[in-house]
Design a protein around this motif. Structure first.
Motif, mmCIF file in Angstrom:
data_model
loop_
_atom_site.group_PDB
_atom_site.id
_atom_site.type_symbol
_atom_site.label_atom_id
_atom_site.label_comp_id
_atom_site.label_asym_id
_atom_site.label_seq_id
_atom_site.Cartn_x
_atom_site.Cartn_y
_atom_site.Cartn_z
ATOM 1 N N ALA A 2 0.717 -1.194 -0.082
ATOM 2 C CA ALA A 2 -0.132 0.005 0.083
ATOM 3 C C ALA A 2 0.884 1.305 0.052
ATOM 4 O O ALA A 2 2.042 1.246 0.583
ATOM 5 C CB ALA A 2 -0.827 0.132 1.244
ATOM 6 N N VAL A 3 0.231 2.224 -0.541
ATOM 7 C CA VAL A 3 0.859 3.565 -0.505
ATOM 8 C C VAL A 3 -0.057 4.746 0.163
ATOM 9 O O VAL A 3 -1.210 4.759 -0.265
ATOM 10 C CB VAL A 3 1.497 4.184 -1.937
ATOM 11 C CG1 VAL A 3 2.070 5.535 -1.696
ATOM 12 C CG2 VAL A 3 2.412 3.104 -2.480
ATOM 13 N N ALA A 27 -1.580 2.817 -8.703
ATOM 14 C CA ALA A 27 -2.481 1.604 -7.993
ATOM 15 C C ALA A 27 -2.402 0.666 -9.101
ATOM 16 O O ALA A 27 -2.064 -0.489 -8.854
ATOM 17 C CB ALA A 27 -4.020 1.832 -7.836
ATOM 18 N N LYS A 28 -2.657 0.775 -10.376
ATOM 19 C CA LYS A 28 -2.291 -0.059 -11.303
ATOM 20 C C LYS A 28 -0.783 -0.355 -11.741
ATOM 21 O O LYS A 28 -0.656 -1.780 -11.677
ATOM 22 C CB LYS A 28 -3.102 0.421 -12.771
ATOM 23 C CG LYS A 28 -2.879 -0.692 -13.830
ATOM 24 C CD LYS A 28 -3.451 -0.071 -14.999
ATOM 25 C CE LYS A 28 -3.525 -1.083 -16.231
ATOM 26 N NZ LYS A 28 -4.107 -0.416 -17.456
ATOM 27 N N LYS A 33 -2.456 -0.890 -3.111
ATOM 28 C CA LYS A 33 -3.783 -0.102 -2.667
ATOM 29 C C LYS A 33 -2.907 1.185 -2.395
ATOM 30 O O LYS A 33 -2.236 1.437 -1.817
ATOM 31 C CB LYS A 33 -4.163 -0.878 -1.611
ATOM 32 C CG LYS A 33 -5.083 -2.013 -1.811
ATOM 33 C CD LYS A 33 -5.802 -2.493 -0.682
ATOM 34 C CE LYS A 33 -6.656 -3.839 -1.271
ATOM 35 N NZ LYS A 33 -7.321 -4.228 -0.084
ATOM 36 N N ILE A 34 -3.569 2.206 -2.912
ATOM 37 C CA ILE A 34 -3.376 3.628 -2.754
ATOM 38 C C ILE A 34 -4.404 4.315 -1.710
ATOM 39 O O ILE A 34 -5.486 4.171 -2.065
ATOM 40 C CB ILE A 34 -3.206 4.504 -4.002
ATOM 41 C CG1 ILE A 34 -2.408 3.855 -5.079
ATOM 42 C CG2 ILE A 34 -3.061 5.992 -3.816
ATOM 43 C CD1 ILE A 34 -1.035 3.649 -4.876
ATOM 44 N N PHE A 35 -3.976 4.886 -0.778
ATOM 45 C CA PHE A 35 -4.766 5.507 0.178
ATOM 46 C C PHE A 35 -4.424 7.020 -0.103
ATOM 47 O O PHE A 35 -3.312 7.588 0.647
ATOM 48 C CB PHE A 35 -4.876 5.058 1.698
ATOM 49 C CG PHE A 35 -5.109 3.609 1.569
ATOM 50 C CD1 PHE A 35 -6.398 3.272 2.107
ATOM 51 C CD2 PHE A 35 -4.212 2.719 1.543
ATOM 52 C CE1 PHE A 35 -6.491 2.119 2.313
ATOM 53 C CE2 PHE A 35 -4.305 1.278 1.707
ATOM 54 C CZ PHE A 35 -5.734 1.132 2.030
ATOM 55 N N SER A 36 -5.460 7.849 -0.628
ATOM 56 C CA SER A 36 -5.130 9.069 -1.041
ATOM 57 C C SER A 36 -5.486 9.987 0.152
ATOM 58 O O SER A 36 -6.801 9.877 0.687
ATOM 59 C CB SER A 36 -5.963 9.481 -2.328
ATOM 60 O OG SER A 36 -5.560 10.821 -2.819
ATOM 61 N N VAL A 37 -4.685 10.748 0.690
ATOM 62 C CA VAL A 37 -5.127 11.593 1.730
ATOM 63 C C VAL A 37 -5.548 13.219 1.624
ATOM 64 O O VAL A 37 -4.831 13.998 0.834
ATOM 65 C CB VAL A 37 -3.885 11.593 2.765
ATOM 66 C CG1 VAL A 37 -4.124 12.501 4.044
ATOM 67 C CG2 VAL A 37 -3.360 10.214 3.213
ATOM 68 N N VAL A 77 4.870 5.550 1.901
ATOM 69 C CA VAL A 77 4.268 6.814 1.462
ATOM 70 C C VAL A 77 4.901 7.511 0.473
ATOM 71 O O VAL A 77 5.877 6.956 -0.169
ATOM 72 C CB VAL A 77 4.573 7.654 2.805
ATOM 73 C CG1 VAL A 77 3.991 7.366 4.168
ATOM 74 C CG2 VAL A 77 6.159 8.025 2.928
ATOM 75 N N GLY A 78 4.009 8.337 -0.127
ATOM 76 C CA GLY A 78 4.409 9.206 -1.432
ATOM 77 C C GLY A 78 3.798 10.459 -1.559
ATOM 78 O O GLY A 78 2.868 10.697 -1.028
#
Length: 169
Positions: A2-3, A27-28, A33-37, A77-78
């Motif tokens: 995940a990011v 994500a692709k 899984k990307i968790f956008s904050v 993180v990114g």
């Protein structure tokens, strides 16, 4: 994997929506899984509020990893631009506080020096989408005083050390 992703926008603009296509691409491409904050923005919420929001989001993803179907040891993180600053600053902060580190960082043209004193800032001050004047504006909205430009949480990449890894599939 995940990011936890922090959008760019000079800490003033930008949102989950402005970065939706890009985070979908990530994500692709990363098969993660990307968790956008959607952290709170300056000037209403200056430093350290956005950084605290980002750290709270990172902690939440790590704490809930199993329920989210991700490996808690593979949370990175990114971010881009100001979001890249927040990702790197989060790593500096966690390293200094001896907290668990993200697996990796994905830093996309991160803001890494808010003094804006490098010669390239003057050499390329005009003629590009992001001018020196706009960088000064964004910085001044995010930081409440000039002394904060020297705060290590504003991001000196050499302070991150071993936590910097390439993030890839």
């Amino acid at each position: 994997p995940a990011v936890v992703y922090f959008h760019g926008g000079g800490w003033v603009v930008g949102s989950i929506e402005t970065h939706e296509a890009f985070t979908g691409f990530l994500a692709k491409e990363l098969n993660a899984k990307i968790f956008s904050v959607d952290y709170r923005l300056a000037p209403e919420h200056p430093f350290p509020i956005p950084l605290a929001d980002c750290e709270a989001a990172f902690n939440w993803v790590k704490d809930n990893a199993l329920d989210l179907g991700i490996n808690p040891n593979r949370v990175s993180v990114g971010g881009d631009s100001a979001g890249g600053n927040l990702a790197a600053s989060l790593c500096i902060k966690r390293k200094q506080e001896e907290l668990s580190m993200p697996q990796a960082q994905l830093l996309i043209y991160p803001v890494t020096d808010l003094t804006l004193k490098h010669p390239s800032m003057d050499e390329m001050a005009e003629g590009f989408f992001l001018t020196k004047a706009s960088m000064e504006f964004f910085r001044d909205q995010y930081l409440e005083n000039d002394e904060l430009t020297k705060d290590p949480y504003k991001c000196k990449l050499e302070d991150v050390g071993e936590s910097t890894k390439y993030l890839g599939a």
